[in-house]
Design a protein around this motif. Structure first.
Motif, mmCIF file in Angstrom:
data_model
loop_
_atom_site.group_PDB
_atom_site.id
_atom_site.type_symbol
_atom_site.label_atom_id
_atom_site.label_comp_id
_atom_site.label_asym_id
_atom_site.label_seq_id
_atom_site.Cartn_x
_atom_site.Cartn_y
_atom_site.Cartn_z
ATOM 1 N N ARG A 159 25.993 -44.119 -5.441
ATOM 2 C CA ARG A 159 27.411 -44.350 -5.764
ATOM 3 C C ARG A 159 27.891 -43.342 -6.804
ATOM 4 N N MET A 160 27.072 -43.094 -7.807
ATOM 5 C CA MET A 160 27.423 -42.097 -8.820
ATOM 6 C C MET A 160 27.574 -40.705 -8.212
ATOM 7 N N LEU A 161 26.728 -40.417 -7.228
ATOM 8 C CA LEU A 161 26.681 -39.080 -6.631
ATOM 9 C C LEU A 161 27.568 -38.938 -5.396
ATOM 10 N N ASP A 162 28.135 -40.063 -4.936
ATOM 11 C CA ASP A 162 28.972 -40.079 -3.733
ATOM 12 C C ASP A 162 28.193 -39.563 -2.529
ATOM 13 N N LYS A 163 27.010 -40.137 -2.330
ATOM 14 C CA LYS A 163 26.139 -39.775 -1.212
ATOM 15 C C LYS A 163 25.981 -40.967 -0.280
ATOM 16 N N PRO A 164 25.651 -40.711 1.002
ATOM 17 C CA PRO A 164 25.455 -41.822 1.943
ATOM 18 C C PRO A 164 24.101 -42.500 1.745
ATOM 19 N N TRP A 165 24.045 -43.779 2.118
ATOM 20 C CA TRP A 165 22.786 -44.518 2.077
ATOM 21 C C TRP A 165 21.755 -43.868 2.999
ATOM 22 N N GLY A 166 20.519 -43.783 2.521
ATOM 23 C CA GLY A 166 19.426 -43.272 3.332
ATOM 24 C C GLY A 166 19.113 -41.809 3.100
ATOM 25 N N GLU A 167 19.940 -41.117 2.351
ATOM 26 C CA GLU A 167 19.690 -39.698 2.069
ATOM 27 C C GLU A 167 18.908 -39.593 0.763
ATOM 28 N N ASP A 168 17.856 -38.774 0.780
ATOM 29 C CA ASP A 168 17.045 -38.621 -0.422
ATOM 30 C C ASP A 168 17.828 -37.849 -1.478
ATOM 31 N N LEU A 169 17.393 -37.956 -2.723
ATOM 32 C CA LEU A 169 18.050 -37.236 -3.801
ATOM 33 C C LEU A 169 17.489 -35.819 -3.893
ATOM 34 N N SER A 170 18.362 -34.853 -3.954
ATOM 35 C CA SER A 170 17.966 -33.451 -4.073
ATOM 36 C C SER A 170 17.734 -33.105 -5.540
ATOM 37 N N ALA A 171 17.213 -31.902 -5.780
ATOM 38 C CA ALA A 171 17.037 -31.440 -7.154
ATOM 39 C C ALA A 171 18.374 -31.384 -7.881
ATOM 40 N N ALA A 172 19.434 -30.965 -7.167
ATOM 41 C CA ALA A 172 20.760 -30.916 -7.785
ATOM 42 C C ALA A 172 21.258 -32.319 -8.129
ATOM 43 N N ASP A 173 20.975 -33.286 -7.253
ATOM 44 C CA ASP A 173 21.356 -34.679 -7.532
ATOM 45 C C ASP A 173 20.640 -35.191 -8.783
ATOM 46 N N GLU A 174 19.340 -34.920 -8.865
ATOM 47 C CA GLU A 174 18.580 -35.375 -10.022
ATOM 48 C C GLU A 174 19.096 -34.736 -11.304
ATOM 49 N N ALA A 175 19.467 -33.452 -11.223
ATOM 50 C CA ALA A 175 20.019 -32.768 -12.394
ATOM 51 C C ALA A 175 21.326 -33.418 -12.843
ATOM 52 N N ARG A 176 22.168 -33.790 -11.891
ATOM 53 C CA ARG A 176 23.433 -34.454 -12.248
ATOM 54 C C ARG A 176 23.187 -35.790 -12.925
ATOM 55 N N LEU A 177 22.207 -36.538 -12.439
ATOM 56 C CA LEU A 177 21.906 -37.829 -13.047
ATOM 57 C C LEU A 177 21.366 -37.676 -14.471
ATOM 58 N N THR A 178 20.464 -36.709 -14.676
ATOM 59 C CA THR A 178 19.906 -36.538 -16.022
ATOM 60 C C THR A 178 20.935 -35.937 -16.979
ATOM 61 N N GLU A 179 21.841 -35.104 -16.470
ATOM 62 C CA GLU A 179 22.909 -34.597 -17.333
ATOM 63 C C GLU A 179 23.807 -35.730 -17.814
ATOM 64 N N ARG A 180 24.000 -36.708 -16.951
ATOM 65 C CA ARG A 180 24.873 -37.832 -17.296
ATOM 66 C C ARG A 180 24.157 -38.894 -18.119
ATOM 67 N N LEU A 181 22.885 -39.173 -17.779
ATOM 68 C CA LEU A 181 22.192 -40.314 -18.356
ATOM 69 C C LEU A 181 21.040 -39.953 -19.277
ATOM 70 N N GLY A 182 20.517 -38.736 -19.203
ATOM 71 C CA GLY A 182 19.288 -38.410 -19.909
ATOM 72 C C GLY A 182 18.081 -38.828 -19.084
ATOM 73 N N ILE A 183 17.092 -39.427 -19.720
ATOM 74 C CA ILE A 183 15.906 -39.891 -19.004
ATOM 75 C C ILE A 183 16.283 -41.129 -18.200
#
Length: 312
Positions: A159-183
């Protein structure tokens, strides 16, 4: 480079000191396996033809640890070894060979894994903060990160990344999450994109498994972990319908290679859980490096299978 080598050694010592404090016993595990040695991506295994038998260089010791916990009754085991990946090319995130630390614990659930992994990360951050080789500028960020641990579900992440259900998280997705949340620990991914023996989430009808990817800034996924399926009927059905199993057969693997593991569980439906820690990504995060190859003393050139140090 001397500072980095000494720093890596101190962090490795810290990881295993923490494991011993939490009751884990270190054990050696095989580097060559008759199974795939892979938990998800069979096409990246290194194949060995040994006396007419297909063998593989290990990518994970997970199943060996599970069997050891069940068969020998040791409640908590940890191992370290090389993980070999036939990556198309080495880059700032993927390597053909790296140090993987893996652990397995009896009677653990997902919540136990998440709490243990976060305690371990805090422990190594505190160790890094005391080390004289820690690069300038990292202290304030690591001190900040000690206060920013989060746990979110895969559903919340997409939901945070605006991605469809069932798609794995990419390196760019993980970077966006850690930029927003940290660990951040991301839990309960869809079962279709995870290894066959991850425990199906019970009770809520969700098509998820009890797993966790712990993401670190710079490095992304550094821990991969899950509770293990203990219902053999579910386990066998998931194995036979998994993409990993189809890939194994296509690669020439034996169709019954997992039978001893499943038969053991038929007699011993033990609840257990475990994780794999990519040690070089942990160092990448602590060191604050954009490229994982910069924190490895002997990075491998994927084109030739030689370390840079050997040819420089």
């Amino acid at each position: 480079m001397r500072d980095l080598i000494e720093f890596r050694a101190a962090i490795a010592d810290a990881v295993f000191a923490f494991a011993r404090r939490e009751g884990f016993v270190e054990v050696d595990t095989p580097e060559i396996t008759p199974g795939t040695g892979a938990c998800e991506n069979v096409p990246t295994v290194f194949r060995l033809d040994f006396l007419g038998r297909l063998q593989f260089l290990r990518q994970t010791a997970q199943l060996d640890l599970e069997v050891a916990v069940i068969r020998w009754g040791i409640p908590r085991l940890i191992t370290r070894g090389r993980s070999f990946r036939a990556e198309p090319r080495a880059d700032g995130r993927h390597l053909c060979e790296f140090l993987l630390i893996e652990a397995e614990a009896r009677d653990w659930e997902l919540k136990d894994l998440v709490a243990h992994e976060q305690r371990l990360v805090r422990w190594v951050i505190e160790t890094a903060l005391e080390h004289p080789a820690l690069p300038e500028g990292r202290r304030s960020r690591l001190e900040h990160d000690l206060r920013t641990f989060h746990v979110i579900s895969y559903a919340e992440a997409i939901r945070m990344l605006d991605k469809p259900w069932g798609e794995d998280l990419s390196a760019a997705d993980e970077a966006r999450l850690t930029e927003r949340l940290g660990i951040v620990s991301v839990v309960r991914y869809p079962r279709e994109i995870k290894f066959f023996n991850m425990l199906d989430t019970r009770g809520d009808g969700a098509a998820t498994v009890e797993c966790c990817d712990l993401l670190l800034p710079f490095a992304g996924e550094t821990f991969g972990s899950s509770a293990r399926e203990y219902d053999v009927t579910i386990l066998r059905q998931k194995l036979l319908t998994s993409s990993m199993y189809r890939q194994l057969l296509d690669a020439g693997g034996a169709p019954d290679v997992f039978e001893p593991y499943i038969r053991l569980l038929e007699r011993n439906p033990v609840r257990r859980a475990g994780y794999g820690l990519g040690f070089d990504r942990l160092i990448q995060y602590l060191w604050g490096a954009a490229d994982v190859r910069s924190v490895i003393p002997f990075p491998v050139d994927a084109r030739y299978g030689l370390s840079y140090a050997a040819v420089s």
